[in-house]
Design a protein around this motif. Structure first.
Motif, mmCIF file in Angstrom:
data_model
loop_
_atom_site.group_PDB
_atom_site.id
_atom_site.type_symbol
_atom_site.label_atom_id
_atom_site.label_comp_id
_atom_site.label_asym_id
_atom_site.label_seq_id
_atom_site.Cartn_x
_atom_site.Cartn_y
_atom_site.Cartn_z
ATOM 1 N N ARG A 327 17.411 7.877 18.542
ATOM 2 C CA ARG A 327 17.473 8.107 17.234
ATOM 3 C C ARG A 327 15.935 8.451 16.614
ATOM 4 N NH1 ARG A 327 17.391 6.457 11.816
ATOM 5 N NH2 ARG A 327 16.681 4.487 12.347
ATOM 6 N N LEU A 328 15.014 7.564 16.539
ATOM 7 C CA LEU A 328 14.045 7.629 15.984
ATOM 8 C C LEU A 328 13.026 8.506 16.775
ATOM 9 C CD1 LEU A 328 13.229 3.564 15.353
ATOM 10 C CD2 LEU A 328 13.657 5.372 13.457
ATOM 11 N N TYR A 329 13.055 8.871 17.967
ATOM 12 C CA TYR A 329 12.088 9.562 18.484
ATOM 13 C C TYR A 329 12.754 10.416 19.433
ATOM 14 C CZ TYR A 329 8.990 6.056 16.815
ATOM 15 O OH TYR A 329 8.304 5.112 16.147
ATOM 16 N N PRO A 330 13.860 11.409 19.239
ATOM 17 C CA PRO A 330 14.442 12.187 20.135
ATOM 18 C C PRO A 330 13.835 13.260 20.769
ATOM 19 C CG PRO A 330 14.749 13.027 17.743
ATOM 20 C CD PRO A 330 13.895 11.538 17.574
ATOM 21 N N PRO A 331 13.923 13.123 22.147
ATOM 22 C CA PRO A 331 12.788 14.022 22.762
ATOM 23 C C PRO A 331 12.724 15.437 22.558
ATOM 24 C CG PRO A 331 14.126 12.541 24.406
ATOM 25 C CD PRO A 331 14.822 12.461 23.090
ATOM 26 N N ALA A 332 13.990 15.842 22.170
ATOM 27 C CA ALA A 332 14.100 17.436 21.682
ATOM 28 C C ALA A 332 14.249 17.179 20.174
ATOM 29 C CB ALA A 332 15.509 18.192 22.261
ATOM 30 N N GLY A 333 13.100 17.172 19.536
ATOM 31 C CA GLY A 333 13.154 16.794 17.942
ATOM 32 C C GLY A 333 13.424 17.814 17.167
ATOM 33 N N LEU A 334 13.408 19.049 17.720
ATOM 34 C CA LEU A 334 13.767 20.360 16.792
ATOM 35 C C LEU A 334 14.103 21.568 17.821
ATOM 36 C CD1 LEU A 334 11.724 21.916 13.980
ATOM 37 C CD2 LEU A 334 12.527 23.477 15.808
ATOM 38 N N MET A 357 17.133 26.605 12.582
ATOM 39 C CA MET A 357 16.839 25.397 13.261
ATOM 40 C C MET A 357 17.461 24.200 13.025
ATOM 41 S SD MET A 357 12.936 26.018 12.733
ATOM 42 C CE MET A 357 12.907 27.079 11.372
ATOM 43 N N LEU A 358 17.614 23.293 14.244
ATOM 44 C CA LEU A 358 18.404 22.107 13.796
ATOM 45 C C LEU A 358 17.149 21.056 14.182
ATOM 46 C CD1 LEU A 358 21.273 22.275 16.165
ATOM 47 C CD2 LEU A 358 21.246 22.869 13.756
ATOM 48 N N PRO A 359 16.611 20.582 13.175
ATOM 49 C CA PRO A 359 15.481 19.573 12.966
ATOM 50 C C PRO A 359 16.075 18.130 13.293
ATOM 51 C CG PRO A 359 15.733 20.189 10.787
ATOM 52 C CD PRO A 359 16.839 21.064 11.538
ATOM 53 N N ILE A 360 16.311 17.783 14.415
ATOM 54 C CA ILE A 360 16.987 16.492 15.014
ATOM 55 C C ILE A 360 16.274 15.406 14.382
ATOM 56 C CG2 ILE A 360 17.874 15.439 17.024
ATOM 57 C CD1 ILE A 360 19.187 18.043 16.479
ATOM 58 N N TYR A 361 14.858 15.631 14.351
ATOM 59 C CA TYR A 361 14.006 14.398 13.975
ATOM 60 C C TYR A 361 14.417 14.312 12.604
ATOM 61 C CZ TYR A 361 10.018 11.762 13.126
ATOM 62 O OH TYR A 361 8.992 10.603 12.508
ATOM 63 N N ALA A 362 14.340 15.204 11.574
ATOM 64 C CA ALA A 362 14.873 14.885 10.179
ATOM 65 C C ALA A 362 16.446 14.403 10.133
ATOM 66 C CB ALA A 362 14.740 16.257 9.593
ATOM 67 N N TYR A 390 27.972 14.292 14.729
ATOM 68 C CA TYR A 390 27.207 15.432 14.533
ATOM 69 C C TYR A 390 25.899 14.978 13.565
ATOM 70 C CZ TYR A 390 30.255 18.603 17.000
ATOM 71 O OH TYR A 390 30.803 19.189 18.014
ATOM 72 N N VAL A 391 25.807 13.833 13.339
ATOM 73 C CA VAL A 391 24.445 13.431 12.668
ATOM 74 C C VAL A 391 23.636 12.592 13.915
ATOM 75 C CG1 VAL A 391 25.614 12.997 10.475
ATOM 76 C CG2 VAL A 391 25.350 11.124 11.810
ATOM 77 N N TYR A 392 24.105 12.496 14.863
ATOM 78 C CA TYR A 392 23.266 11.775 16.020
ATOM 79 C C TYR A 392 23.356 12.713 17.180
ATOM 80 C CZ TYR A 392 21.767 8.213 19.380
ATOM 81 O OH TYR A 392 20.904 7.569 20.276
ATOM 82 N N LEU A 393 22.441 13.389 17.454
ATOM 83 C CA LEU A 393 22.258 14.401 18.543
ATOM 84 C C LEU A 393 21.207 14.492 19.538
ATOM 85 C CD1 LEU A 393 23.211 17.423 16.236
ATOM 86 C CD2 LEU A 393 24.810 16.120 17.765
#
Length: 454
Positions: A327-334, A357-362, A390-393
């Motif tokens: 969650r804090l450091y998703p490998p694919a952050g964007l 874009m899906l900014p997974i980090y944000a 769909y809030v945790y990807l």
């Protein structure tokens, strides 16, 4: 603004921006850390739009994300930027392909990653965890860069489960070629930002082209050697892929298709898991209370032995730490997509050709969906059903969810549990990692920790 005390108790984060930059500034920043193009308001809004050469939108709304990843999947293929970055390395493999070409490959490869097959491969993960703990122990009391250690460990795993028994597979050559490509060719080019076609030369990718050709040749030779030799013992990923066929058409992968998909598994299967483990080690060093609880759990289950596949379900806190690290450091952050049709997301018009874009980090740090979003709290995953999918990807979602997610999670739990059962780790003062994403979200500067026997 949080006070100094608040900042000190939070793990490191990417400093998001409070302004919208022009194309040249965006390019410069993207080549250094692409996550720094994300505006801070993305952590408190559901959609942010702008123009940098072309129209773009960042989407952080779970209903809109579901629409993109599930309901209208074909209208939001991976962007040209993503494809241009990765195609030289992994061709038209599962990660790149679209439409019918993707579907038949997915149907062919999916049976490879069944629970039964993953459990059969678990002893390779256990053996790699044993070797990793021995290396850390042999290093003595000095600081260890756990990023390098986890990269070595996960590459051992992926090499053994992909090309077991050697088969002329030169591990060092493949490993160096991947590292060279990521460091040189992975950096975003101005041509990518402008959406130029793939045939326009990118200087970095020209420089790394020979390394890629060499890597593919090594993989091709290994596949041909395996075809001549046949399987031996427990089937590895190559055996399983060679036996696989599309249940609809009966089509089987040829050598180049197998090679591109195996290289995809190697790149994704070791890089992302290594990063997850490195960030997990940083976080448990950051929070000694969580580390102590995780160690108690691991020791109660394992005693003095390394973790196995059968132990994974009995290590819930270890799994929660990994989930929170993702969650804090998703490998694919964007993640970037290109709209292929007009649409409406969060009440905003999306035009054909827009970059979405899906900014997974944000998303993973959104104040709308998470309590104390920047805090390290593994307990938030104690009840997974309470979290909107769909809030945790960390692995995406929908039909294109990461095919190797169960493999990666099993490996990460086995390695982390073994490591924490045997060592107490502490951070090295003044050497906090810096979260930087080019292709993946890496701890720049390494994860330097001291390890003493538990």
């Amino acid at each position: 603004m949080p006070d100094t005390t608040e900042l000190e108790r939070l793990p490191v984060r990417v400093p998001l921006v409070n302004e919208v930059w022009g194309i040249w500034k965006s390019l410069s920043v993207a080549r250094t850390n692409i996550l720094q193009i994300i505006p801070e308001i993305a952590t408190s809004q559901r959609i942010v739009s702008g123009r940098t050469g072309k129209r773009w939108h960042m989407v952080m709304d779970p209903d809109a994300i579901r629409q993109m990843l599930l309901d209208r999947l074909d209208d939001y293929p991976k962007s040209l930027v993503t494809k241009n970055l990765l195609r030289p390395a992994i061709g038209e493999s599962l990660f790149i392909a679209e439409g019918a070409h993707w579907r038949w490959q997915r149907r062919t490869a999916s049976p490879v990653f069944t629970h039964r097959n993953m459990m059969n491969l678990a002893p390779i993960m256990t053996a790699a965890a044993e070797r990793a703990t021995k290396r850390v122990a042999d290093a003595g009391p000095r600081a260890v860069n756990f990023l390098d250690e986890m990269v070595t460990t996960t590459f051992d795993v992926i090499a053994d489960v992909t090309f077991s028994g050697g088969d002329a597979f030169d591990r060092d050559a493949v490993h160096h070629a991947i590292d060279d490509y990521i460091s040189e060719a992975g950096k975003i080019s101005l041509f990518d930002v402008l959406g130029a076609p793939d045939w326009v030369p990118r200087p970095g990718r020209i420089l790394s082209g020979q390394a890629m050709r060499d890597m593919k040749s090594v993989a091709d030779r290994a596949i041909e050697a395996r075809a001549a030799r046949g399987p031996d013992g427990v089937p590895d990923l190559l055996d399983l892929l060679m036996d696989g066929e599309d249940p609809k058409s009966g089509r089987k992968m040829n050598t180049s298709e197998m090679r591109d998909n195996l290289l995809t598994f190697i790149v994704a299967g070791h890089e992302t898991t290594a990063l997850t483990l490195a960030w997990s080690m940083y976080l448990v060093a950051f929070d000694q209370d969580v580390q102590d609880a995780a160690r108690a759990e691991a020791q109660a289950v394992l005693g003095n032995r390394a973790a196995t596949g059968e132990d994974v379900e009995r290590l819930p806190l270890i799994r929660q730490i990994i989930d929170e690290a993702l969650r804090l450091y998703p490998p694919a952050g964007l993640v970037s997509r290109t709209a292929m049709a007009d649409d409406v997301l969060c009440g905003r018009d999306i035009r054909k050709g827009d970059t979405v874009m899906l900014p997974i980090y944000a998303l993973h740090r959104s104040k709308l969906f998470w309590d104390e979003p920047d805090a390290f709290r593994p307990s938030r995953f104690a009840d997974r059903k309470s979290i909107d999918r769909y809030v945790y990807l960390p692995f995406g979602d929908g039909p294109r969810i990461c095919i190797g997610a169960s493999f990666a999670l099993q490996e990460a739990v086995i390695i982390l549990a073994t490591m924490l059962s045997r060592f107490k780790v502490r951070p090295v003062p003044g050497r906090d990692p810096e979260p930087v994403m080019i292709l993946t979200l890496r701890p720049n500067g390494g994860v330097w920790l001291t390890a003493e026997p538990a």
